[in-house]
Every structure is written in C-alpha cells, then in structure tokens.
Scaffold this active site. Structure first.
Site: not given
Ligand SMILES: [Mg+2]
Ligand SMILES: [Zn+2]
Length: 211
Positions: A7-9, A98, A113-115, A140
C-alpha cells in the site's frame, strides 16, 4: 514467497492532516509528500531477498478533485527517487483512481480495482509473473488486509495511525499474519520468515490514533 505488494499512503509516505477538511488523507501536493523513515532501506532489503516489489494503491484524490493526475505523477517520481536514493527499487506501481462518490463522472464507479477488491493485486501478480499466494500484502488499513486475505496473500499490518484493535473488531477475519510498526519492521519480519527464523508474531497492541 516471491513478491511484496505495498500500500502507499501510511506505508511508504506519511499521511497528512488536512486542516481545511479536518481529515487525515493522502498528500495532495509535493510539499505534503514525505517518505516515512526506513522505507528506502526496507525496499532495498526486500530487493536483496529476491522479492519483487509493487505498489498497489487506492488514489481517489483525483476523482474527488483534490489533485490533478500530473501532481500524482510528480509525487510518484518523488517516491521512486527517494527510494532509489536508499538503494531500493520498486518494480511496478498500480493505482485505482475510482470512487463510488467521485465528483468526476468518468471515475465514479464501483470498480474491481479499489481495495478491498483485488483487481490491483491481480494485475500486479500477473505482470510480475507470480501467484497471489506467493505475495505478501503490506498495508495500514482494513481494505488492504481484506484485499490481501481475499486474494490469498500473506498480510502484514502497519500499525501507526489507527487503533488496530478497533479495526479488528470491525473485521475479525482480516487479522493479519503480522503487525509491524513500519515498513522496515515489516521487511525484517519477511526476512525472518523467509530465512525460517521468524519467532513470535508481533503482539497486537492498541496504539492510540495520532495526528
Ligand atoms: Mg494506506
Ligand atoms: Zn478502481
């Protein structure tokens, strides 16, 4: 294990308190983008273990009108160069743009695609030519853990900003294999596991939310 999906953020870069909106969210400007301590070294450690590394990140900020795609590209370059300065290398980067309540109509949808959906993870595994069961998913948030466990990945929770226990009571089936303070600790847990020296799983601690 062959790959690590990040994950990024909140894992790679710090979350930002946006005072105007009163929310903690992703960075929207270059001034807000800060790699978290130990991240370049952690990515390098994963590289050295022979693991492929991909970023799989929900980025609804463009859909919500918080930033432009060009700014996201700038932040991406900052991420790549910051990690590279520490000797680390990210193989692939995937975003979901999205959001079901997006301001921009073309990005307003319920996507795959959105976790916690697993579309990004599937794309990463396909492109890296690995099976999802050969991947760690490090995140996180509960959506990261849900996506990871649904996809068959081994999951590691980074507990830094949110109360883990509160989240786990909402979604007990999302319980991760490990809880780590940060990506560096996650990388050392992966190293221990791959070398067969993993001992006790990090305890699930209730860390008060901080801003
Ligand atoms: Mg995160
Ligand atoms: Zn998506």
């Amino acid at each position: 294990m062959k790959a690590v999906l990040l994950d990024r953020d909140g894992v790679i870069n710090a979350l930002i308190y946006h005072q105007d909106a009163g929310v903690i969210d992703a960075p929207f400007t270059r001034g807000q983008f800060k790699l978290l301590p130990g991240v370049p070294a952690a990515v390098r450690l994963l590289n050295d273990l022979g693991l492929r590394v991909a970023v799989v990140s929900n980025q609804p900020g463009i859909a919500k009108g918080h930033l432009k795609r060009g700014t996201l590209k700038v932040l991406e370059r900052m991420m790549i160069s910051g990690i590279r300065k520490g000797g680390g290398h990210v193989d692939r980067i995937y975003y979901c743009f999205h959001h079901p309540q997006a301001k921009l109509a073309r990005l307003r949808k319920h996507c795959h695609c959105r976790k916690p959906e697993i579309g990004l993870l599937e794309r990463a595994a396909t492109d890296l030519d690995v099976r999802l069961t050969e991947c760690y998913m490090v995140g996180d948030g509960i959506p990261d853990l849900l996506a990871g466990s649904r996809a068959g990945c081994r999951t590691i929770f980074i507990g830094r900003w949110k109360c883990e226990i509160c989240q786990f009571t909402e979604a007990p089936h999302a319980r991760p294999a490990y809880v780590a303070r940060d990506l560096w600790e996650a990388a050392t847990l992966i190293r221990a596991e791959m070398k067969g020296t993993a001992e006790a799983v990090s305890p699930l601690k209730c860390v008060p939310a901080q801003a």
